[in-house]
Design a protein around this motif. Structure first.
Motif, short mmCIF file in Angstrom:
data_model
loop_
_atom_site.label_atom_id
_atom_site.label_comp_id
_atom_site.label_asym_id
_atom_site.label_seq_id
_atom_site.Cartn_x
_atom_site.Cartn_y
_atom_site.Cartn_z
N UNK A 267 -2.10 -1.98 -63.58
CA UNK A 267 -3.34 -2.07 -64.35
C UNK A 267 -4.50 -1.52 -63.54
N UNK A 268 -4.49 -1.81 -62.24
CA UNK A 268 -5.55 -1.30 -61.36
C UNK A 268 -5.54 0.22 -61.34
N UNK A 269 -4.34 0.78 -61.20
CA UNK A 269 -4.22 2.24 -61.16
C UNK A 269 -4.76 2.86 -62.44
N UNK A 270 -4.45 2.19 -63.56
CA UNK A 270 -4.93 2.71 -64.84
C UNK A 270 -6.45 2.67 -64.89
N UNK A 271 -7.01 1.54 -64.44
CA UNK A 271 -8.47 1.41 -64.47
C UNK A 271 -9.14 2.43 -63.56
N UNK A 272 -8.48 2.72 -62.45
CA UNK A 272 -9.01 3.73 -61.54
C UNK A 272 -9.19 5.04 -62.29
N UNK A 273 -8.20 5.37 -63.12
CA UNK A 273 -8.29 6.63 -63.87
C UNK A 273 -9.30 6.54 -65.00
N UNK A 274 -9.37 5.37 -65.62
CA UNK A 274 -10.33 5.24 -66.73
C UNK A 274 -11.76 5.41 -66.21
N UNK A 275 -12.04 4.78 -65.07
CA UNK A 275 -13.41 4.80 -64.58
C UNK A 275 -13.66 5.93 -63.57
N UNK A 276 -12.67 6.83 -63.46
CA UNK A 276 -12.81 8.01 -62.60
C UNK A 276 -13.23 7.65 -61.18
N UNK A 277 -12.54 6.67 -60.60
CA UNK A 277 -12.82 6.31 -59.22
C UNK A 277 -11.89 7.14 -58.34
N UNK A 278 -12.44 7.84 -57.34
CA UNK A 278 -11.53 8.66 -56.54
C UNK A 278 -10.75 7.79 -55.57
N UNK A 279 -9.62 8.33 -55.15
CA UNK A 279 -8.63 7.58 -54.38
C UNK A 279 -9.23 6.84 -53.18
N UNK A 280 -10.04 7.54 -52.37
CA UNK A 280 -10.58 6.93 -51.16
C UNK A 280 -11.48 5.75 -51.50
N UNK A 281 -12.34 5.96 -52.49
CA UNK A 281 -13.27 4.92 -52.92
C UNK A 281 -12.49 3.72 -53.44
N UNK A 282 -11.43 4.03 -54.21
CA UNK A 282 -10.60 2.98 -54.79
C UNK A 282 -9.95 2.13 -53.71
N UNK A 283 -9.37 2.82 -52.70
CA UNK A 283 -8.73 2.08 -51.62
C UNK A 283 -9.72 1.16 -50.92
N UNK A 284 -10.91 1.71 -50.67
CA UNK A 284 -11.93 0.93 -49.98
C UNK A 284 -12.34 -0.28 -50.81
N UNK A 285 -12.57 -0.05 -52.10
CA UNK A 285 -12.97 -1.14 -52.99
C UNK A 285 -11.90 -2.22 -53.05
N UNK A 286 -10.66 -1.74 -53.17
CA UNK A 286 -9.56 -2.69 -53.31
C UNK A 286 -9.44 -3.54 -52.05
N UNK A 287 -9.58 -2.89 -50.88
CA UNK A 287 -9.49 -3.63 -49.62
C UNK A 287 -10.57 -4.71 -49.56
#
Lengths: 270, 263, 332
Positions: free
Chosen positions: C120-140
């Motif tokens: 679900x997180x991966x899907x939301x990442x794509x929906x909200x156009x969060x780039x990979x690096x930003x996503x990893x940082x946010x998730x951490x």
């Protein structure tokens, strides 16, 4: 262009996710793999039994009717895969799922179509293809270039037409809280229209199914052209092309009704 | 008796409050009615009778079949499924009434409702536009009524037994669908079994399906005469007994399990 | 200068409902002639919320809370007035606004029921156009507070309610929205999870200046988080003020409960209202601005020997109950 590729990527992701979801319940999958074909086999038996005891229905032989039936199941399967969520629209609204879609930065209609991509529909496709292939051979359908192209046009049109009608009925849940049963009506209508040659009905009914609620185009008219069978009304032009046009038209109409419904929802809530 | 009667009343009230459903269900029935009448008219075009049944009898057959379809829309299976899913079925077992009588009362309530809301209107529409569904004779009609009651019990017991399956497997998924398709085709609900190849007909005599739809309807249209009808009713009684015993056995087993595991 | 993140201006919403009569006769009547009534769920509501605020938006059931929230996220269009989120109107710029919005409905999850949380997180990442690096940082970062990695590979249907809620909160924050709507985020959760969730809300608010609008029936949430509360009842805002001020003005008094050792006493004090509680215990109700607790205690201990004492702050629950009761009385 950028949004287009974004939505394309989204669709692929959702496709993957939904296949994963389906595989979580293998027992269900097997169940549907048995029950859906069973339903169509029984449909076939009905046609066989009646035609062999009585006569060709509306001038359609058993072989031609099988072709018609198979064609109907294929477009049914495709529409189940692509548009099943329109059947649950009422449910999505009452459960607040629609609210969730509204707070996502994506087109709502897109979410409706792709967030619940249903590949169970493929269990309909399989018997559909088998029945249709048998129908093609039995009714000696020629796979010439023109015929194949017409067939493809008809399939795309029929699927879009079903999708459009499903969407219209589904969108009624914006106004009528329990439109679920309407879907049952539609289902019965499609079921019968697909199973039997439409020219067994009186002209007025044929007229309705041609000009008002054009379910005759789902498989009856294209099949009648492809097999040179009795079509009741003599419609001008290429019937497969008509099917395509009517299908796309109804799909657009469906989207429009959906949009109007959504606007109504935004002003009234559930 | 009182709680069960009240259950029937509640069902009636509920059904009345769903006005769209009432209307839509009716429309579906009418579509079904007309489609099958056109279908049979096309099949009989220029043919007098097939298997000693003429066009008029066949039309009545399809009208009565649709009406029986209404009567046989039994909800016990669904009720149990939903309760097992929500996990509150054990509560029902602890109520001071027999829950299966409760479910049965609910279903009888449904029958009463559908007589008022669907069956009478269907009879009117059919008489006006298709065929007057008159029984072959008064005797045939009485025998028909008796056999329909038996059919109902058979159907209800089959549904209830399927409902009990949900205690083992939370979701039997499409298995219920498979059962429904089997009943629809093998009971002659749309195409009478007498049109099937002889070998299939002979096999089906030993199964309960034909006794659900085809048997009572053929009594109604006079294809089955009174004496064989009585024999048929006896066979129905045997099926009721058989399914009743099976149901009782499974039910006791389930109840014991619920007491042990606490639902 | 602080800018208004949310600006509601005379916001109103009307609904038309069909009245259902009861009984057999009523059911028949509904069938033929349903009665229609207009209900004003939200009535000329105005407020302004600035960046970094945590606002509690509370009211009894059916007061118009969720209708207001729905209008703010663009799910419902107002009948009258307007609302602006970051200067944009949800009516015609919804997709743009929701890009910067996080929404959690406590009772409904947005996670895919059958799939591991991470999907679900991966899907939301794509929906909200969060780039990979930003996503990893946010998730951490989210993981540090919510510990979602413990169950990120578990299908959501197997999560406990508390885990699911943590998952839902993380999901709502993955795209680091500047505004977060929380609709009953702690409903049905145990004390530990409630605590974790409050801590999370506080931290993201301090760290990212996220504006949080919180509706809840749990007033401990309000007390722990909100500096400001807006109370709505019957579609009308009945109070909009900082928490302390509200308590002060509604219940300016405090309670001093003392247990005296002597058996025979007649305590009186000009600045306190005294109620005996039995077994040598007394309740003294006093106003902070008239006399301090210390002065009151010393006055009493001058006459009697105090064995035990306790000072009770006014409870937010009392405040709210009082306001609800008053606005209901005003309606009648």
């Amino acid at each position: 262009m950028k949004t287009l590729s974004r939505y394309g990527l989204m669709a692929m992701t959702l496709l993957k996710i939904n296949i994963q979801r389906g595989l979580e319940y293998p027992a269900h999958l097997i169940g549907w793999l048995i029950s859906n074909p069973l339903q169509f086999i029984f449909g076939l038996i009905t046609i066989k039994v009646v035609i062999s005891n009585f006569q060709a229905l509306g001038g359609w032989s058993f072989e031609q009717t099988v072709f018609l039936y198979g064609l109907g199941i294929i477009s049914h399967g495709l529409s189940v895969v692509l548009f099943i969520q329109t059947w649950y629209m009422g449910f999505l609204i009452t459960e607040g799922e629609l609210d969730r879609m509204l707070v996502r930065p994506l087109n709502v209609f897109f979410q409706f179509c792709f967030f619940d991509f249903n590949f169970i529909g493929l269990t309909d496709m399989l018997p559909g293809i088998i029945i249709f292939t048998y129908g093609c051979m039995a009714a000696s359908f020629q796979f010439t270039l023109a015929n194949t192209l017409n067939l493809l046009l008809a399939l795309v049109g029929a699927t879009a037409l079903r999708g459009g009608l499903y969407t219209i009925i589904g969108a009624l849940s914006f106004w009528i809280q329990r439109s679920r049963q309407l879907i049952g009506v539609q289902w019965k209508l499609f079921d019968y229209s697909a199973k039997y040659p439409m020219n067994i009905y009186p002209p007025i009914v044929q007229g309705i199914f041609t000009f008002l609620l054009p379910i005759g185009f789902i498989c009856f008219y294209p099949a009648s052209q492809l097999l040179y069978a009795n079509a009741g009304f003599a419609l001008p032009g290429n019937l497969c092309l008509w099917t395509f046009a009517v299908g796309i038209g109804f799909y657009m109409l469906g989207m429009m009704v959906f949009k109007i419904g959504l606007r109504w929802y935004e002003s009234c809530g559930s | 008796m009182k709680p069960y009667l009240y259950m029937i009343k509640i069902k009636l009230l509920l059904a009345l409050s769903y006005r769209y459903e009432v209307f839509i269900t009716f429309i579906t029935q009418i579509i079904l009615l007309f489609v099958s009448s056109f279908f049979w008219k096309a099949a009989y075009k220029g043919i007098d009778s097939v298997a000693m049944v003429n066009e008029r009898q066949m039309l009545i057959y399809s009208v009565i079949s649709i009406i029986l379809g209404n009567i046989f829309s039994i909800s016990v299976e669904d009720s149990i499924r939903q309760k097992v899913r929500k996990g509150n079925v054990a509560v029902d077992f602890l109520k001071p009434v027999n829950i299966f009588y409760m479910y049965f009362s609910e279903d009888i309530g449904n029958v009463v409702t559908s007589v008022v809301q669907q069956i009478i209107p269907i009879l009117i529409v059919s008489s006006l536009f298709i065929v007057v569904p008159a029984p072959a004779s008064a005797v045939h009609f009485i025998l028909f009524l008796v056999s329909v009651c038996c059919s109902y019990l058979i159907m209800w017991l089959i549904s209830a037994i399927f409902g009990l399956f949900y205690f083992w497997v939370i979701d039997i998924g499409p298995l219920g669908e498979i059962k429904n398709y089997m009943i629809l085709i093998l009971s002659g609900s749309f195409v009478p079994v007498w049109l099937f190849p002889p070998i299939i007909q002979k096999t089906l005599v030993f199964l309960p399906f034909v006794y659900i739809y085809q048997f009572p309807i053929s009594v109604f249209i006079g294809k089955t005469s009174p004496m064989p009808a009585l024999t048929g009713i006896a066979v129905q009684a045997v099926w009721i007994l058989g399914f009743g015993l099976l149901f009782g056995k499974i039910k006791r087993h389930v109840e014991k399990n619920i007491m042990v595991q606490g639902g | 200068m602080q800018s208004a993140v949310i600006l509601a201006n005379n916001l109103s919403k009307e609904f038309i409902t069909t009245k259902k009569s009861s009984g057999l006769r009523g059911a028949v009547k509904n069938l033929f002639k349903p009665e229609k009534t207009v209900k004003r769920a939200v009535d000329h509501v105005s407020f302004e919320i600035t960046k970094g605020e945590i606002v509690g938006y509370i009211g009894p059931n059916g007061a118009g809370k969720s209708t207001t929230i729905k209008m703010m996220c663009g799910i419902l269009n107002p009948t009258g007035g307007n609302v602006l989120i970051n200067g944009m109107s949800p009516v015609n710029q919804r997709q743009k606004i929701v890009m910067d919005l996080g929404v959690v409905f406590g009772q409904r999850s947005q996670l895919y029921w059958d799939l591991p949380l991470g999907e679900s997180f991966e899907l939301l990442r794509r929906i909200y156009l969060v780039d990979r690096a930003k996503y990893e940082a946010n998730l951490a970062e989210l993981d540090r507070i919510l510990n979602v990695h413990e169950f990120i590979d578990t299908p959501v249907r197997q999560l406990s309610l508390g885990q699911r809620m943590r998952g839902d909160l993380a999901a709502a924050m993955l795209h680091s929205p500047s505004v977060l709507f929380l609709d009953e985020p702690t409903i049905g959760l145990d004390v530990d999870v409630k605590y974790a969730i409050r801590k999370f809300i506080k931290e993201i608010n301090e760290k990212y200046q996220t504006t949080v609008i919180l509706t809840t029936h749990d007033l401990d949430d309000i007390q722990a988080l909100c500096k400001r509360i807006i109370i709505i009842n019957d579609g009308i805002i009945v109070s909009d003020s900082p928490l302390e001020e509200l308590i002060e003005q509604e219940l300016g008094h405090r309670l001093l409960i003392v247990e005296l050792s002597a058996g025979d006493f007649h305590v009186t004090h000009p600045k306190a209202e005294i109620t005996p509680l039995g077994s040598n215990r007394l309740q003294l109700k006093f106003r902070k601005d008239e006399i301090s607790a210390a002065a009151l205690i010393s006055d009493i201990s001058a006459q009697y020997q105090i064995r035990d004492l306790q000072i009770k702050e006014a409870d937010i629950n009392d405040v709210i109950r009082q306001i609800y009761a008053r606005s209901k009385a005003a309606c009648l």
